[in-house]
Scaffold this active site. Structure first.
Site, PDB file in Angstrom:
ATOM      1  N   ILE A  75       0.834  -1.199   0.000  1.00 18.75           N
ATOM      2  CA  ILE A  75       0.000   0.000   0.000  1.00 18.75           C
ATOM      3  C   ILE A  75       0.868   1.249   0.000  1.00 18.75           C
ATOM      4  O   ILE A  75       0.611   2.210  -0.736  1.00 18.75           O
ATOM      5  CB  ILE A  75      -0.934  -0.002   1.224  1.00 18.75           C
ATOM      6  N   ASP A  93      10.772   3.956   6.141  1.00 14.89           N
ATOM      7  CA  ASP A  93      10.535   2.516   6.210  1.00 14.89           C
ATOM      8  C   ASP A  93      11.685   1.846   6.946  1.00 14.89           C
ATOM      9  O   ASP A  93      12.832   2.293   6.851  1.00 14.89           O
ATOM     10  CB  ASP A  93      10.379   1.928   4.801  1.00 14.89           C
ATOM     11  N   LYS A  97     -10.254  -6.140   9.519  1.00 16.03           N
ATOM     12  CA  LYS A  97     -10.016  -7.065  10.635  1.00 16.03           C
ATOM     13  C   LYS A  97     -10.084  -6.357  11.988  1.00 16.03           C
ATOM     14  O   LYS A  97     -10.044  -7.005  13.035  1.00 16.03           O
ATOM     15  CB  LYS A  97      -8.669  -7.763  10.452  1.00 16.03           C
ATOM     16  N   GLU A 155      -8.007 -16.528  12.753  1.00 17.19           N
ATOM     17  CA  GLU A 155      -8.746 -16.312  11.509  1.00 17.19           C
ATOM     18  C   GLU A 155     -10.225 -16.608  11.718  1.00 17.19           C
ATOM     19  O   GLU A 155     -10.600 -17.511  12.463  1.00 17.19           O
ATOM     20  CB  GLU A 155      -8.178 -17.232  10.424  1.00 17.19           C
TER      21      GLU A 155
END
Length: 617
Positions: A291, A311, A407, A541
């Site tokens: 992204i 980063d 999520k 999950e």
């Protein structure tokens, strides 16, 4: 003399030899067929000599010595007709001014020359077509072309003229009723998209090329699904720009899952986004990730005053730096290595870079890995966001946009719960910030991102299987990376105070169906040629993801595909106290942080294998 010149001379000599022979034969036949029944005119020898020279002059004037014999087509046919017509006209003038009244000889001679010309110029292509026709049932791959427009015509022409491919087009599918039962470059149009399955069986098709570069999302989805259901290998011709630049069949790409999503590209307010970025200093944390790197690309297009990439992983940061310096040489670009966990490093970054706009994409996002290392997820996601969000207001940043995830809604794993805490940090900072406007953007899985399921399935298919699916009923929302980034940028223009922006991602996708389609699109039969196995849900999950908590409600924006979730009220004192406890306990890898996380995120729970309550599987 180079090889090209030698070959050209050889070709010219061959054509001249054929023309000499055809002129001699045409004159001889004309003489035998007409003089034997008609009296010989007085000036017949003059006409005879002139007629022997005329064809060579006409052929040269009409460029018939430059015809590519293996690819001669309609334009070459027109030139041949023009040459024959000019010879006929010259013959008529010879007869008129030479008072040689032998019209039958002139007419017969012209016709004989024309057919001899066609034989010499088109024999190579006719022989190749005959050879392909005779061999098609034995060796060649029979291909269907979906789309009878310019793109389809171009690909058919190339397939027919090339000696280097063992592919032969046998039928065309097109939705235009006017094209039904016609032929495109000699290939019959046999029906519309609903006849795809029938045509595959009728013409023994082994491969399908979709040649509709202008097809919109829903049409592409339906056509791709119909093609995938046949079990043939399916490939797609790219956009018309690529076709114009290179008509080679190498431009064909495999059909991908995003072709099956059936959504048109998301339209964002490009002027609004440009106004947000143009001339501003922009910081992207995690700028080397899937992204983050796309954010950098779309920001670079809008000409910021400076783009700063931050980063921890130098390889990814280096890759996006090299790409941007190549594609945007005028871009003021700075690439810095460091971790958002390091509060001092983050503060120094803001003090020196002085960003006006911050997109916070740095995060640990792999669910199973974070289940095994929950303390690292808390360090990086929660306190990394805390550090960057605090520094933004302390250094006068105008806007801060957090990249969140579906999520975070009713999370069943550490990663999702930490991202929910990040959203709460955004809401908290929005209420107390002096300078900065905050927002979060929540979306589902992105196609092609690092660690996403599509590349994994493709690798498994290439190895012959099995394709591993965690559960037969598991579903997910999907979007493309450019779509996700377009949303993030648009959200930056809407940010007014702690909003959580949610993208309308369409219908959820059953992962099992996705795996089956990928196998079919690769030219295999699921379960027969490529097995599918169910491995069970991984730690943390759940069967389905939600984009919005039930108690949040929804509010629309100017973009119909972007919605706003109403911020959730929470006890700020308890929030800060629990964050302090988390900060202290995360240093001990043996300490279970889950109870503290549940204090902050009451909806955090262990996943259960239950049916989707919405019924949208």
């Amino acid at each position: 003399m180079n090889l090209f010149s030698v070959r050209r001379l050889q070709k010219l000599a061959l054509l001249l030899s054929a023309d000499v022979a055809s002129v001699a034969v045409a004159l001889l036949l004309t003489h035998l067929l007409t003089v034997s029944v008609l009296p010989l005119p007085e000036r017949y020898p003059i006409w005879l000599w002139a007629s022997a020279v005329l064809p060579f002059v006409a052929y040269a004037l009409f460029g018939l010595y430059n015809i590519p014999m293996h690819t001669a087509g309609f334009s070459e046919m027109l030139r041949s007709l023009g040459a024959a017509g000019s010879i006929g006209a010259a013959e008529a003038l010879l007869l008129l001014f030479g008072r040689c009244n032998h019209w039958i000889s002139a007419l017969l001679y012209t016709f004989l020359l024309f057919f001899a010309l066609l034989a010499s110029r088109f024999s190579a292509r006719l022989l190749r077509t005959l050879r392909l026709y005779l061999a098609v049932k034995k060796k060649l791959i029979r291909v269907m072309i979906v789309g009878g427009g310019d793109a389809g015509s171009m690909i058919i022409k190339e397939l027919k003229k090339s000696d280097k491919v063992n592919i032969y087009p046998v039928c065309v599918i097109d939705d235009d009723p006017a094209k039904l039962h016609t032929r495109i470059e000699g290939v019959p149009v046999v029906g519309d998209r609903h006849q795809i399955a029938w045509a595959v069986n009728r013409y023994s098709v082994k491969r399908i090329y979709i040649a509709i570069p202008s097809a919109r999302g829903k049409d592409m989805k339906e056509i791709s699904q119909l093609c995938a259901a046949t079990g043939c290998k399916v490939q797609v011709l790219p956009g018309i720009t690529q076709i114009l630049n290179n008509t080679s069949t190498k431009q064909l790409r495999d059909v991908e899952i995003n072709d099956l999503l059936g959504r048109d590209p998301m339209v964002v307010g490009s002027k609004e986004v440009r106004d947000l970025i143009h001339g501003k200093r922009v910081l992207v944390t995690g700028g080397g990730g899937s992204i983050g790197s796309e954010l950098c690309r779309q920001i670079a297009i809008r000409e910021p005053a400076e783009l700063v990439i931050f980063d921890i992983y130098e390889n990814n940061a280096y890759d996006i730096e090299m790409e941007l310096r190549r594609d945007y040489p005028e871009l003021q670009l700075k690439v810095l290595i460091g971790s958002v966990r390091d509060e001092q490093r983050v503060d120094s970054l803001f003090a020196t870079a002085k960003p006006q706009l911050v997109f916070h994409a740095a995060a640990h996002k792999h669910v199973p890995l974070m289940e095994e290392s929950p303390n690292e997820a808390v360090k990086n996601n929660v306190f990394g966001t805390w550090n960057v969000a605090k520094a933004a207001d302390a250094h006068g940043v105008d806007r801060f946009v957090l990249i969140s995830t579906d999520k975070a809604v009713n999370p069943t794993n550490i990663m999702g719960s930490t991202k929910r805490i990040c959203e709460m940090i955004v809401q908290y900072m929005s209420r107390h910030a002096q300078h900065t406007e905050y927002a979060a953007v929540r979306f589902g899985n992105v196609l092609g991102s690092n660690g996403s399921v599509i590349p994994l399935f493709k690798k498994q298919i290439q190895k012959g299987g099995p394709v591993c699916v965690t559960h037969k009923d598991i579903i997910r929302y999907f979007m493309t990376i450019p779509e996700a980034v377009a949303l993030v940028l648009q959200a930056g223009t809407y940010a007014r105070g702690g909003e959580i922006f949610i993208l309308d991602m369409g219908e959820p996708v059953r992962i099992l169906t996705l795996a089956e389609n990928l196998i079919r699109l690769s030219g295999y039969k699921p379960y027969e040629e490529i097995p599918i196995v169910f491995t069970g849900l991984r730690p943390g999950e759940k069967l389905y993801e939600e984009l919005l908590m039930a108690e949040e409600g929804m509010k629309s924006t100017a973009n119909q595909r972007i919605h706003i979730g109403r911020p959730i009220e929470f006890d700020e004192k308890l929030f800060l106290e629990t964050l302090d406890k988390l900060r202290e306990q995360m240093k001990n890898d043996q300490y279970d942080l889950r109870p503290l996380i549940r204090v902050l995120v009451p909806t955090f729970h262990t996943p259960e294998t239950v049916d989707d309550p919405t019924g949208s599987v």
